[in-house]
Design an enzyme around this catalytic site. Structure first.
Site, PDB file in Angstrom:
ATOM      1  N   LYS A 178      29.884  41.202   3.977  1.00 55.48           N
ATOM      2  CA  LYS A 178      30.020  41.282   5.899  1.00 55.48           C
ATOM      3  C   LYS A 178      30.583  41.415   7.198  1.00 55.48           C
ATOM      4  O   LYS A 178      31.033  40.577   7.249  1.00 55.48           O
ATOM      5  CB  LYS A 178      29.621  39.735   5.485  1.00 55.48           C
ATOM      6  CG  LYS A 178      27.892  39.394   4.883  1.00 55.48           C
ATOM      7  CD  LYS A 178      27.672  37.012   5.422  1.00 55.48           C
ATOM      8  CE  LYS A 178      26.486  37.382   4.620  1.00 55.48           C
ATOM      9  NZ  LYS A 178      26.950  36.774   2.464  1.00 55.48           N
TER      10      LYS A 178
HETATM   11  O1  LIG Z   1      24.403  38.892   2.873  1.00 54.80           O
HETATM   12  C1  LIG Z   1      23.779  37.984   2.006  1.00 54.80           C
HETATM   13  O2  LIG Z   1      23.634  38.320   0.944  1.00 54.80           O
HETATM   14  C2  LIG Z   1      23.446  36.288   1.631  1.00 54.80           C
HETATM   15  C3  LIG Z   1      22.645  36.555   3.471  1.00 54.80           C
HETATM   16  C4  LIG Z   1      21.530  35.218   4.066  1.00 54.80           C
HETATM   17  O3  LIG Z   1      21.393  34.789   4.833  1.00 54.80           O
HETATM   18  N1  LIG Z   1      21.987  33.780   2.735  1.00 54.80           N
HETATM   19  C5  LIG Z   1      22.876  34.409   1.514  1.00 54.80           C
HETATM   20  O4  LIG Z   1      22.511  33.758   0.712  1.00 54.80           O
HETATM   21  N2  LIG Z   1      23.803  35.772   0.959  1.00 54.80           N
HETATM   22  C6  LIG Z   1      24.287  35.270   0.245  1.00 54.80           C
HETATM   23  O5  LIG Z   1      23.278  35.989  -0.769  1.00 54.80           O
HETATM   24  C7  LIG Z   1      23.585  35.189  -1.879  1.00 54.80           C
HETATM   25  C8  LIG Z   1      23.065  34.201  -2.327  1.00 54.80           C
HETATM   26  O6  LIG Z   1      23.320  33.160  -3.925  1.00 54.80           O
HETATM   27  P1  LIG Z   1      22.578  31.789  -3.902  1.00 54.80           P
HETATM   28  O7  LIG Z   1      22.191  30.811  -3.318  1.00 54.80           O
HETATM   29  O8  LIG Z   1      23.094  31.563  -5.221  1.00 54.80           O
HETATM   30  O9  LIG Z   1      21.174  32.139  -5.126  1.00 54.80           O
HETATM   31  C9  LIG Z   1      24.998  34.260  -1.736  1.00 54.80           C
HETATM   32  O10 LIG Z   1      26.253  35.453  -2.496  1.00 54.80           O
HETATM   33  C10 LIG Z   1      25.305  34.115  -0.048  1.00 54.80           C
HETATM   34  O11 LIG Z   1      26.386  34.795   0.523  1.00 54.80           O
END
Ligand SMILES: O=C(O)c1cc(=O)[nH]c(=O)n1[C@@H]1O[C@H](COP(=O)(O)O)[C@@H](O)[C@H]1O
Length: 272
Positions: free
Chosen positions: A96
């Site tokens: 990011k």
């Molecule tokens: O850019 C991302 O991957 C991201 C964007 C977003 O809107 N929401 C989000 O959860 N993420 C990322 O996606 C992953 C989600 O993880 P879990 O919730 O554990 O499945 C994490 O690494 C977050 O930082």
């Protein structure tokens, strides 16, 4: 990697799953802590157990940066391992980033050249000259934050300026940037009702969709409105897969969770 190669892999594996490698030393099995590089040992086992069920891996760099130099070395070993052993897999550095132009160029080099990821996540807030340096890399992809999965997405992203929500302006404006064909977008799975509108603006782009699993987003709802002719979706789950067990069976347990998602995806692909 080209989007065509990514699509071929989706067809072969009947999967558009992205496994998030968000390694937290307090959550991994205790026996790994005695090894020289617990983060890498954990990732290696998860990757070996899931590589045939997913088309992408997404380490979130925060989980590596938190451990300083050692964490960065674990990240480097992880990306090298994927690139050498499973070169068909699409890799995402979830960092990011985004800054003034010359700084963005350095961020782009760090992730797309030095670490050799296929893509990097980038924040759009600083605009065109902060994103175009990432787009300049051939056969690499910039995954721009469109509409994120968290509550705070409603603070700015959905706020209207001149009658239009800001995330829509971001999507539309980004299409005018140089090398915009290298763009993909992040759209949270928790915001399934927005996918129809988003597809009207970016019908052909790949969308990285986090929020399935631990954050409660629905795979079926996302696919209903988000899928395009080339599938166009990478569905990410991190904690829901990698922390399925914190015992010695952790890799098998991760495979079981990944398999559940892959099977659901295969059914959806057959229906479309
Ligand atoms: O850019 C991302 O991957 C991201 C964007 C977003 O809107 N929401 C989000 O959860 N993420 C990322 O996606 C992953 C989600 O993880 P879990 O919730 O554990 O499945 C994490 O690494 C977050 O930082």
């Amino acid at each position: 990697m080209t989007t065509k190669q990514l699509y071929n892999q989706i067809q072969q594996k009947k999967s558009f799953l992205c496994v998030g490698l968000d390694v937290d030393l307090t959550k991994i099995p205790q026996h790994l802590l005695a090894t020289e590089d617990p983060i890498f040992e954990f990732n290696k086992a998860i990757i070996d157990a899931t590589h045939d069920l997913c088309v992408s891996y997404k380490p979130n760099t925060a989980f590596y940066e938190a451990y300083g130099l050692k964490g960065w070395q674990s990240l480097e070993k992880t990306i090298n391992y994927i690139n050498e052993k499973y070169p068909d897999i699409f890799t995402i550095a979830d960092a990011k980033r985004g800054d003034i132009g010359n700084t963005s160029t350095m961020y782009a080099k760090a992730f797309l050249e030095d670490l050799n990821f296929d893509s990097v996540t980038v924040a759009p807030y600083m605009g065109k000259d902060s994103v175009e340096p990432f787009l300049a890399f051939e056969n690499k992809h910039t995954i721009l934050l469109g509409l994120t999965s968290n509550e705070g997405a409603f603070d700015f992203q959905t706020q209207e300026i001149d009658g239009k929500p800001m995330y829509q302006t971001v999507l539309e404006t980004s299409k005018t940037w140089k090398n915009s064909e290298n763009l993909m977008y992040v759209v949270g799975a928790t915001k399934a009702e927005y996918f129809k509108e988003i597809r009207n603006i970016v019908p052909d782009s790949f969308l990285l969709v986090p929020g399935v699993g631990a954050q409660g987003g629905s795979l079926e709802d996302v696919c209903k409105f988000g899928m395009n002719k080339q599938v166009g979706l990478l569905i990410n789950s991190s904690r829901g897969i990698i922390y399925a067990s914190n015992q010695t069976d952790f890799a098998e347990a991760a495979r079981t969770e990944a398999l559940k998602l892959q099977k659901a995806m295969a059914i959806i692909l057959e229906q479309n």
